[in-house]
Design a protein around this motif. Sequence first.
Motif, PDB file in Angstrom:
ATOM      1  N   GLU A   1       0.810  -1.230   0.000  1.00 56.38           N
ATOM      2  CA  GLU A   1       0.000   0.000   0.000  1.00 56.38           C
ATOM      3  C   GLU A   1       0.837   1.270   0.000  1.00 56.38           C
ATOM      4  O   GLU A   1       0.339   2.333  -0.361  1.00 56.38           O
ATOM      5  CB  GLU A   1      -0.967  -0.018   1.190  1.00 56.38           C
ATOM      6  N   ASP A   2       2.102   1.156   0.407  1.00 57.93           N
ATOM      7  CA  ASP A   2       2.943   2.360   0.372  1.00 57.93           C
ATOM      8  C   ASP A   2       3.252   2.761  -1.060  1.00 57.93           C
ATOM      9  O   ASP A   2       3.408   3.937  -1.373  1.00 57.93           O
ATOM     10  CB  ASP A   2       4.259   2.107   1.125  1.00 57.93           C
ATOM     11  N   ASN A   3       3.355   1.744  -1.952  1.00 60.01           N
ATOM     12  CA  ASN A   3       3.710   2.052  -3.331  1.00 60.01           C
ATOM     13  C   ASN A   3       2.497   2.295  -4.222  1.00 60.01           C
ATOM     14  O   ASN A   3       2.620   2.850  -5.306  1.00 60.01           O
ATOM     15  CB  ASN A   3       4.526   0.905  -3.937  1.00 60.01           C
ATOM     16  N   CYS A   4       1.320   1.857  -3.778  1.00 54.52           N
ATOM     17  CA  CYS A   4       0.146   1.925  -4.647  1.00 54.52           C
ATOM     18  C   CYS A   4      -0.281   3.380  -4.846  1.00 54.52           C
ATOM     19  O   CYS A   4      -0.365   4.151  -3.887  1.00 54.52           O
ATOM     20  CB  CYS A   4      -0.999   1.132  -4.024  1.00 54.52           C
ATOM     21  N   THR A   5      -0.531   3.734  -6.109  1.00 56.31           N
ATOM     22  CA  THR A   5      -0.936   5.109  -6.416  1.00 56.31           C
ATOM     23  C   THR A   5      -2.375   5.181  -6.881  1.00 56.31           C
ATOM     24  O   THR A   5      -2.820   6.209  -7.353  1.00 56.31           O
ATOM     25  CB  THR A   5      -0.059   5.691  -7.521  1.00 56.31           C
ATOM     26  N   ALA A   6      -3.101   4.069  -6.799  1.00 54.27           N
ATOM     27  CA  ALA A   6      -4.500   4.029  -7.238  1.00 54.27           C
ATOM     28  C   ALA A   6      -4.635   4.402  -8.707  1.00 54.27           C
ATOM     29  O   ALA A   6      -5.566   5.090  -9.106  1.00 54.27           O
ATOM     30  CB  ALA A   6      -5.382   4.935  -6.376  1.00 54.27           C
ATOM     31  N   CYS A   7      -3.663   3.941  -9.525  1.00 54.69           N
ATOM     32  CA  CYS A   7      -3.719   4.280 -10.946  1.00 54.69           C
ATOM     33  C   CYS A   7      -4.802   3.465 -11.649  1.00 54.69           C
ATOM     34  O   CYS A   7      -5.292   3.847 -12.703  1.00 54.69           O
ATOM     35  CB  CYS A   7      -2.377   4.041 -11.618  1.00 54.69           C
ATOM     36  N   GLY A   8      -5.155   2.315 -11.091  1.00 59.46           N
ATOM     37  CA  GLY A   8      -6.256   1.535 -11.653  1.00 59.46           C
ATOM     38  C   GLY A   8      -5.849   0.557 -12.742  1.00 59.46           C
ATOM     39  O   GLY A   8      -6.706  -0.047 -13.371  1.00 59.46           O
ATOM     40  N   MET A   9      -4.543   0.385 -12.981  1.00 60.23           N
ATOM     41  CA  MET A   9      -4.102  -0.552 -14.014  1.00 60.23           C
ATOM     42  C   MET A   9      -4.497  -1.979 -13.660  1.00 60.23           C
ATOM     43  O   MET A   9      -4.943  -2.752 -14.502  1.00 60.23           O
ATOM     44  CB  MET A   9      -2.587  -0.487 -14.195  1.00 60.23           C
TER      45      MET A   9
END
Lengths: 191, 268
Positions: free
Chosen positions: B166-174
């Motif tokens: 979750e620290d790296n996730c940017t919610a880009c939605g890929m």
Amino acid sequence: MNLLMMFVAAIFVQNYVLYYFLGICPFLGVSKKIDSAVSMGMAVTFVMTITAVVSWMINHWILIPYKLDYLQIVAFILVIASLVQLVEMFIRKISPPLYQALGIYLPLITTNCAIMGLALLASLKNFSFLETVIYGTGSGLGFTLAIVLMAGIREQLDLADVPEPLKGAGIALIVAGIMALAFTGFSGMIN
Amino acid sequence: MDVLLPILTMAVLGFLFSVGLAVAYQKLKVEEDPRMVAVSESLPQANCGACGYSGCRAFAEKVIKGDAPANGCPVGGSETAARIADILGVEAGEMVRRVARLHCRGDREAAKNRGRYLGLTTCYASHLVGGNKQCSYGCLGFGDCVRVCLFDALHMDENGLPVVNEDNCTACGMCVDACPRNLFELHPIDQNVLVYCRSLDRGPAAKKACKNACIACGICSRACPEGIEIKDNLAIIRDYKKIEPEQIPALEKCPTDSIGRFHKSDEG
């Protein structure tokens, strides 16, 4: 009659883009949509006409009397750069969307060789003042004609099934070449 | 004299033109809202369109007019929102970071296989032939999501399920788009209760296919009728904000472990 002939010749026969191959950069860069192509053509026509007039004045009233004609290029660059700045400010005031659409190609009119070519050719051919005005306007309209035709074709091309390797710039250059060929058909009109 | 004349001529010409331009500039000056410049500068200038407008400039115009919220730029995040709010003198509004979360716990141990799958090792290919697992809703475990993640926020764990960092996730939605079974969803990071199942099978069938499937027994929805409902044989979190902290232990009575606290470390 001679003036009319000259006007028509500047538009069709000695078209700056398709005969002299000058000003190719905006011809390919801004020819994706017809409306921005028309605006670009107008801007170039305006700059060409005024450049032709002002550079004629500078050439005949200052440079030639004082035997400074070797300064032609520098003086003309000065004229063109100032005019383009003026046009840029004007368009930015009148229509910000158009200013955005023309983007970098607007200040690049400064380095558009068609305009420099016009100023130099007009002085080389020893035109009178009236001839210079007609020649400048005609050349600008010729540029507008070429870029608008190109934009029309490219709008159609967007819908066409272009082979993969030719997409984008490739097909645009081929179209430009065919247009230049077609325009040589006008060359019989004048000697 | 021969040297002076050209210098003088050019100097005079240059001076004349610059005077002309200066006058024209005064006449044609464009009055731009100074807030416009300030707002534009605090935006990322990526022109990505994630805000729903055609670029950073369009977004800045809308924000100044008040048509778009100050926290409307998802790329800039709360930092940008705070700066814009500062410029405009409005409340930034809270901007909760979102992360992708997997709605499946059918790992190799929990979910039964239908047979041996020998096809292409991508989720997409496996999904085309119905998948390799008995559950036709669960994770296929070939890691299509891991391959599309550009931010190194996903990896497969030893039991064959993707795990989100979750620290790296940017919610880009890929990953949301990549999953053929639509198991990822973007959640506010403070949502701590999750239904780890998407199976619409009836209870016994779901349970047979996977030990961790939701069997729609209704324990959770009875414990928290405000926030959770049972629909189509599946528990659904309607509104996570309505789940009170003291109700969470009751949710953990779930017989199949298919709903629960997201961060196990929060327990205790």
